[in-house]
Write a protein that holds these residues in place. Structure first.
Motif, PDB file in Angstrom:
ATOM      1  N   GLU A  96       1.149 -36.982 -15.747  1.00 32.48           N
ATOM      2  CA  GLU A  96      -0.373 -36.719 -15.425  1.00 32.48           C
ATOM      3  C   GLU A  96      -1.073 -38.003 -15.610  1.00 32.48           C
ATOM      4  O   GLU A  96      -1.947 -38.513 -14.603  1.00 32.48           O
ATOM      5  CB  GLU A  96      -0.946 -35.693 -16.431  1.00 32.48           C
ATOM      6  CG  GLU A  96      -2.485 -35.297 -16.251  1.00 32.48           C
ATOM      7  CD  GLU A  96      -2.823 -34.259 -17.222  1.00 32.48           C
ATOM      8  OE1 GLU A  96      -2.714 -33.082 -17.081  1.00 32.48           O
ATOM      9  OE2 GLU A  96      -3.708 -34.805 -18.073  1.00 32.48           O
ATOM     10  N   GLU A 110      -0.063 -40.007 -12.451  1.00 33.67           N
ATOM     11  CA  GLU A 110      -0.530 -39.413 -11.256  1.00 33.67           C
ATOM     12  C   GLU A 110      -1.937 -39.723 -11.157  1.00 33.67           C
ATOM     13  O   GLU A 110      -2.500 -40.179 -10.253  1.00 33.67           O
ATOM     14  CB  GLU A 110      -0.411 -37.981 -11.029  1.00 33.67           C
ATOM     15  CG  GLU A 110       1.149 -37.516 -10.970  1.00 33.67           C
ATOM     16  CD  GLU A 110       1.194 -36.212 -10.519  1.00 33.67           C
ATOM     17  OE1 GLU A 110       0.840 -35.688  -9.559  1.00 33.67           O
ATOM     18  OE2 GLU A 110       1.822 -35.393 -11.280  1.00 33.67           O
ATOM     19  N   ILE A 111      -2.897 -39.818 -12.435  1.00 38.11           N
ATOM     20  CA  ILE A 111      -4.084 -39.979 -12.299  1.00 38.11           C
ATOM     21  C   ILE A 111      -4.354 -41.465 -12.210  1.00 38.11           C
ATOM     22  O   ILE A 111      -5.288 -41.887 -11.221  1.00 38.11           O
ATOM     23  CB  ILE A 111      -4.790 -39.576 -13.655  1.00 38.11           C
ATOM     24  CG1 ILE A 111      -5.001 -38.053 -13.562  1.00 38.11           C
ATOM     25  CG2 ILE A 111      -6.216 -40.208 -13.804  1.00 38.11           C
ATOM     26  CD1 ILE A 111      -5.246 -37.376 -15.045  1.00 38.11           C
ATOM     27  N   LEU A 139      -3.572 -42.167  -8.508  1.00 40.44           N
ATOM     28  CA  LEU A 139      -4.791 -41.567  -7.888  1.00 40.44           C
ATOM     29  C   LEU A 139      -6.011 -42.477  -7.666  1.00 40.44           C
ATOM     30  O   LEU A 139      -6.693 -42.664  -6.685  1.00 40.44           O
ATOM     31  CB  LEU A 139      -5.305 -40.254  -8.465  1.00 40.44           C
ATOM     32  CG  LEU A 139      -5.801 -39.343  -7.627  1.00 40.44           C
ATOM     33  CD1 LEU A 139      -5.190 -38.075  -7.985  1.00 40.44           C
ATOM     34  CD2 LEU A 139      -7.312 -39.065  -7.437  1.00 40.44           C
TER      35      LEU A 139
END
Lengths: 394, 394
Positions: A197, A200-201, A204
């Motif tokens: 997570e 991915e953040i 992003l």
């Protein structure tokens, strides 16, 4: 971007085709590359024998295609009575007839197509009298393998975002407490999922996306394709392999690091050093003119000399070094060339991963991976991330 | 998941084929659906005339395929001497020969293939004496359009994540200050990009991913395909269209809302009410047995009666209602059936968007979209998000 379609023109000339046709959406990287355009539904790109590029798109995409595509002309399906043809002949046949009319409009009645070209379209065009032949060597993939400086910069930019994500993950591992043999943070067990997570953040926020990422601890990491799950354990290797794609440019990055919190076993430390030596040997071997197979052999030499199996020493082994040394990266995460037993000659502008590893369910996995561009006399590393088994606070 | 492949078996029987072959990676939803397996590189799924499903995968995927695939058998390329064939005949021809051997092993020498089947494989198999015919009606897409209860639940779960993302975006819009006609938050202009980041991070925390999302303000929103960019303005409609995919199951959700901060013009308020009326009319029209075209016509009636153009009243209009009313959603974001002029009969289990809109660069865009599953006597709405032009604090 200026693409060099000359090798494609040569193929058309040699084989006496009027054009090369791609019928796919932008998930096909050849389509994206040749058209300079992206769209989620299939559109057609025609390269004629004189090297001109013509697009056929739906009305909805027309305005954007005219602005964005790398094309000499953009045609609308409506220009060829698409709706009327669909009404008369059904969706499938109407679509084929529209493409046939588009080809006729450009004086094309003999085309080469990529291997992935839809059989529905190929057979439909043949029924309408066109000659359709498969170009089996993958000339566009071959063109794409030689990156322009602009492309190398895009891949480097994605790799920088990748480094930020790796740093975020490494930081979590470094900052964790060790309790009862597992990694703990803020009173909760630190998991593979939590690291993913964070990765991915971070990506992003850097304009990148990824479908999957690998954070695999212990035995999970001994299977190179296992994405990993559950609690991260102390003393066990944690393989983190991140391969993000820039959402704007479409170019990928790729990097792997392996970390251990707590005390690694002697065997694990030894495997890390052997992997690192194989990694450095591969880098030293890379330069234009050397075969990808030679780079792979150099890695196998190091690993076999250290007493581990490779697929070269034992084709059926499931421990040791059980994959190839590297692959090309660009608009696809796996593309030409390859650093493997079948890898051909490296050329300037080839962008490849270098990623030896050692695997054993008893010890876990170890892999170290950078992304480099081949130059005349060596390589330029697109990765600036340190290589170390012990995680640093970031 | 239990898939009903009977319609495919009927096609094979009618046309006297021994099997149906898919040669694609998991980005092809038919492949994913029939195999019950996902892999980033191409693999082959064979459905034989007796309805059995057989996979052909690389050695790297073999273990996982045996565990995860919905298949009666999983074969390895190595079972058919893939490496030797590639060494002797080259990568492309070696691959085709491996597939031919796999088909022969299952007693198959006449196959139907999907329209998207690679021409390289089709022609290669034909050269080896197999009969290869394109199944043009899309029987697997047709099967996929009728969702099982399990599938509807997966789509509903993605839509719930979507609602969380919409709420996060709506909350930012609601909480913004208005300064000099633009939306401002914490002293910075609130942008389309900022909302998209919030949406993506929220989805990520819910296990979903999305390649793109639409946050389009003012004139941007008047082009239904414009993703939107830049500062959000007061008094202008902000179209937020989110279509995420669950990373585990692969099922999509889809929802659109339109918000205005500050004072909307009278014309904008009127357009919102007309769109809402068209939206509700579409929902009232939906039930099994009704044609998708009839639902679309009902929407066009409402919009034309209110004095706006549609593509039905003027096929060349670029203002008014300029797209279809809805599309199927499942493993693809756009799949069967369609609520459009060509939309056929709705069946129980069809999952469709309902998304009328009104567009004009002078006024901006307005769109309202829910996702519903068709039932025998109506529909069940998979969306529980309120419909209102004025954003609520969340």
């Amino acid at each position: 971007m200026e693409t060099d379609l000359d090798p494609l023109r040569s193929v058309l000339e040699e084989r006496s085709h009027d054009g090369y046709l791609i019928d796919d959406d932008d998930s096909d990287s050849d389509q994206r590359y040749v058209s300079g355009f992206t769209a989620p539904d299939a559109y057609q790109t025609l390269v004629t024998a004189d090297g001109e590029v013509h697009l056929l798109v739906s009305g909805l995409e027309y305005g954007r295609a005219r602005k964005e595509a790398d094309a000499d002309s953009v045609c609308r399906r409506a220009d060829y009575d698409y709706q009327e043809l669909v009404a008369e002949h059904g969706a499938d046949e109407g679509r084929v007839r529209t493409i046939a009319a588009f080809l006729a409009d450009h004086g094309v009645d003999s085309i080469a197509v990529p291997r992935s070209f839809p059989t529905g379209t190929a057979d439909g065009l043949r029924e309408r009298g066109l000659e359709v032949a498969v170009e089996r060597e993958g000339v566009v993939e071959e063109i794409r393998s030689r990156k322009t400086p602009w492309e190398t910069n895009q891949i480097g930019a994605t790799q920088s975002a990748n480094e930020a994500a790796m740093a975020a993950a490494e930081g979590l591992v470094a900052a964790a407490e060790i309790e009862d043999g597992v990694l703990v943070r803020d009173g909760e067990e630190l998991t593979s999922e939590r690291l993913k997570e964070e990765i991915e953040i971070t990506l992003l926020r850097h304009g990148c996306a990824l479908d999957e990422t690998i954070v695999a601890c212990g035995a999970d990491g001994a299977d190179p394709h296992n994405r990993g799950s559950g609690t991260l354990e102390a003393g066990e290797p944690i393989v983190i392999d991140i391969f993000p794609r820039d959402k704007g440019t479409g170019y990928f990055g790729d990097m792997t690091r392996t970390f251990v919190r707590g005390e690694p076993s002697e065997e694990l430390e030894r495997r890390y050093e052997v992997t690192r030596e194989a990694f450095e040997t591969a880098l030293e071997t890379i330069e234009a003119g050397v075969a990808g197979a030679d780079v792979h052999d150099a890695v196998c030499d190091v690993i076999e000399d250290a007493g581990y199996e490779t697929l070269r020493s034992d084709p059926s082994t499931d421990t040791g070094f059980i994959h190839s040394t590297g692959h090309g990266v660009g608009l696809d995460i796996h593309e030409r060339p390859s650093l493997s037993p079948t890898g051909g000659e490296l050329e300037p502008g080839h962008v490849v991963t270098v990623e030896p590893g050692l695997y054993d369910p008893e010890v876990g996995g170890v892999r170290i991976e950078d992304l480099v561009v081949v130059t005349e006399d060596g390589y330029e590393n697109l990765t600036e991330y340190p290589v170390a088994l012990e995680p640093r606070a970031t």
